[in-house]
Design a protein around this motif. Structure first.
Motif, mmCIF file in Angstrom:
data_model
loop_
_atom_site.group_PDB
_atom_site.id
_atom_site.type_symbol
_atom_site.label_atom_id
_atom_site.label_comp_id
_atom_site.label_asym_id
_atom_site.label_seq_id
_atom_site.Cartn_x
_atom_site.Cartn_y
_atom_site.Cartn_z
ATOM 1 N N THR A 278 0.796 -1.229 0.000
ATOM 2 C CA THR A 278 0.000 0.000 0.000
ATOM 3 C C THR A 278 0.828 1.279 0.000
ATOM 4 O OG1 THR A 278 -0.144 -0.099 2.414
ATOM 5 C CG2 THR A 278 -1.924 -1.130 1.154
ATOM 6 N N GLU A 279 2.043 1.242 0.571
ATOM 7 C CA GLU A 279 2.748 2.520 0.733
ATOM 8 C C GLU A 279 4.237 2.291 0.992
ATOM 9 O OE1 GLU A 279 2.153 6.671 3.299
ATOM 10 O OE2 GLU A 279 1.122 4.821 3.880
ATOM 11 N N PHE A 280 5.045 3.203 0.464
ATOM 12 C CA PHE A 280 6.473 3.263 0.783
ATOM 13 C C PHE A 280 6.682 4.417 1.763
ATOM 14 C CE2 PHE A 280 6.572 1.280 -3.457
ATOM 15 C CZ PHE A 280 7.327 0.152 -3.181
ATOM 16 N N GLU A 281 6.985 4.096 2.996
ATOM 17 C CA GLU A 281 7.240 5.129 3.983
ATOM 18 C C GLU A 281 8.732 5.378 4.119
ATOM 19 O OE1 GLU A 281 5.362 4.299 7.667
ATOM 20 O OE2 GLU A 281 3.372 4.938 6.972
ATOM 21 N N ASP A 282 9.105 6.270 5.032
ATOM 22 C CA ASP A 282 10.512 6.628 5.190
ATOM 23 C C ASP A 282 11.356 5.435 5.614
ATOM 24 O OD1 ASP A 282 9.847 9.185 4.497
ATOM 25 O OD2 ASP A 282 9.635 9.884 6.569
ATOM 26 N N SER A 283 10.792 4.599 6.505
ATOM 27 C CA SER A 283 11.603 3.499 7.034
ATOM 28 C C SER A 283 10.933 2.141 6.877
ATOM 29 C CB SER A 283 11.894 3.740 8.528
ATOM 30 O OG SER A 283 10.680 3.869 9.246
ATOM 31 N N ALA A 284 9.798 2.057 6.178
ATOM 32 C CA ALA A 284 9.088 0.777 6.094
ATOM 33 C C ALA A 284 8.312 0.680 4.795
ATOM 34 C CB ALA A 284 8.141 0.620 7.276
ATOM 35 N N ILE A 285 8.068 -0.572 4.410
ATOM 36 C CA ILE A 285 7.157 -0.896 3.313
ATOM 37 C C ILE A 285 5.878 -1.437 3.942
ATOM 38 C CG2 ILE A 285 6.786 -2.338 1.288
ATOM 39 C CD1 ILE A 285 9.792 -2.451 0.915
ATOM 40 N N ASN A 286 4.763 -0.789 3.708
ATOM 41 C CA ASN A 286 3.503 -1.178 4.335
ATOM 42 C C ASN A 286 2.775 -2.214 3.483
ATOM 43 O OD1 ASN A 286 3.856 0.521 6.494
ATOM 44 N ND2 ASN A 286 2.729 2.221 5.565
ATOM 45 N N LEU A 287 2.424 -3.321 4.113
ATOM 46 C CA LEU A 287 1.644 -4.378 3.487
ATOM 47 C C LEU A 287 0.290 -4.462 4.176
ATOM 48 C CD1 LEU A 287 4.364 -7.179 3.246
ATOM 49 C CD2 LEU A 287 3.719 -5.528 1.487
#
Length: 346
Positions: A278-287
């Motif tokens: 769903t999203e590429f954040e600063d420190s994580a890949i959200n699933l």
């Protein structure tokens, strides 16, 4: 100018009506003159209460006997029972009013709408009448039924009663949320159980950029499948039945015994566990994982248990669930580095 004896007689004459004996005599005389009316009011009041309770108990017993055969809808039945009991009390009150001449003339003036009292009482009872009308509309159109699970006014709970004035909702933390019918009829409601109680519940997990996305998805799907409350893959037949006075499973049983609730054609295939990035954040890949549950009441607790199992598997198999990193540089350290660079250059 009067004499002192005359003044004392005048004071005694003024004080006599306020004495206890005089008040008692007048009260006894009033009760004696109106004994027949008071006795009639008492008899009608007691008879009305007894008849209302008898009718209420009879309807409850009748519902218990007939619900297994006729499949009468509980919400409609409760509203009908409240209306019948209210009608009994209204008839008893009407009999009392028309037996007393003064109340009869007042009621006629109120019903004709010619008196100011009727207008004042009409404005005062506006909220009560709106709640009654809204309660009847809720029982007829049934946006929710007794036993349904709702999210309304930011509260999740189960509908336990719908009467002429308010709706009672038992919340997830065992509180009773009492909402006036006129308020709940104008609110946006999430009904989790009407027609089709199955639900797709999202579970969000974040992994680091160095982790293997395919491995993380594999672990998440496996842990979701292990949970006993997760719905297995299945395909249900399409049904267009709508709730009404009789429960929909009567006609559903005639068409197909396995179909109880209305199934939307877009959600006939259920039980699939799907994962989306769903999203590429600063420190994580959200699933985000979508999991099917048979009911909303199982989704929250089961989702928490699945998250815990996924965390344990991630730790064992080296999938990192990151947290933000911050590098702090103190001003004194920066000055030392600059001084060392200058000395080296010189």
């Amino acid at each position: 100018m009067g004499t002192p004896e005359t003044s004392n007689e005048t004071l005694n004459t003024v004080k006599t009506p306020l004495s206890f004996d005089t008040i008692t005599e007048k009260a006894f005389a009033w009760f004696s003159d109106n004994m027949e009316t008071l006795l009639f009011i008492s008899i009608i009041s007691i008879a009305t209460i007894l008849v209302a309770r008898t009718v209420n108990n009879f309807l409850i017993r009748y519902y218990k006997r007939a619900s297994g055969k006729l499949h009468i809808d509980l919400t409609t039945f409760r509203m009908f029972r409240h209306l019948v009991v209210a009608a009994v009390y209204f008839i008893g009150l009407t009999v009392i009013i028309f037996h007393i001449p003064s109340l009869r003339s007042l009621s006629v003036a109120m019903l004709s709408g010619a008196g100011l009292a009727g207008i004042i009482i009409g404005f005062a009872s506006q909220n009560t009448l709106s709640n009654i009308i809204a309660g009847i509309a809720l029982a007829l159109f049934q946006p929710f039924r007794v036993g349904d699970r709702l999210t309304v006014m930011n509260e999740y709970g189960k509908v336990t009663d719908l009467n002429l004035r308010h709706t009672v909702i038992l919340t997830s933390d065992n509180r009773r949320l009492i909402i006036p019918n006129s308020v709940i009829s104008s609110e946006a409601i999430y009904n989790w159980t009407i027609e089709d109680p199955a639900i797709i519940w999202p579970i969000d997990i974040g992994i680091s950029y160095d982790s293997d996305i395919s491995l993380a998805k594999k672990i998440m799907i496996e842990e979701a499948r292990k949970h006993p409350k997760v719905m297995p893959p299945q395909t249900l037949e399409y049904c267009v039945l709508k709730p009404g006075l009789l429960k929909s499973d009567i006609l559903a049983d005639q068409l197909n015994p396995s179909v109880i609730h209305t199934i939307d054609p877009d959600f006939r295939e259920r039980g699939q566990v799907k994962i989306y990035l769903t999203e590429f954040e600063d420190s994580a890949i959200n699933l985000r994982m979508h999991v099917w549950f048979k009911d909303r009441s199982d989704a929250y607790s089961a989702g928490c248990e699945i998250r815990e199992a996924i965390k344990a598997r991630f730790d064992n198999e080296g999938v990192e669930m990151p947290y933000p990193y911050r590098t702090i540089i103190f001003k004194t350290d920066g000055n030392k580095e600059k001084a060392s660079e200058k000395s080296a250059s010189s």
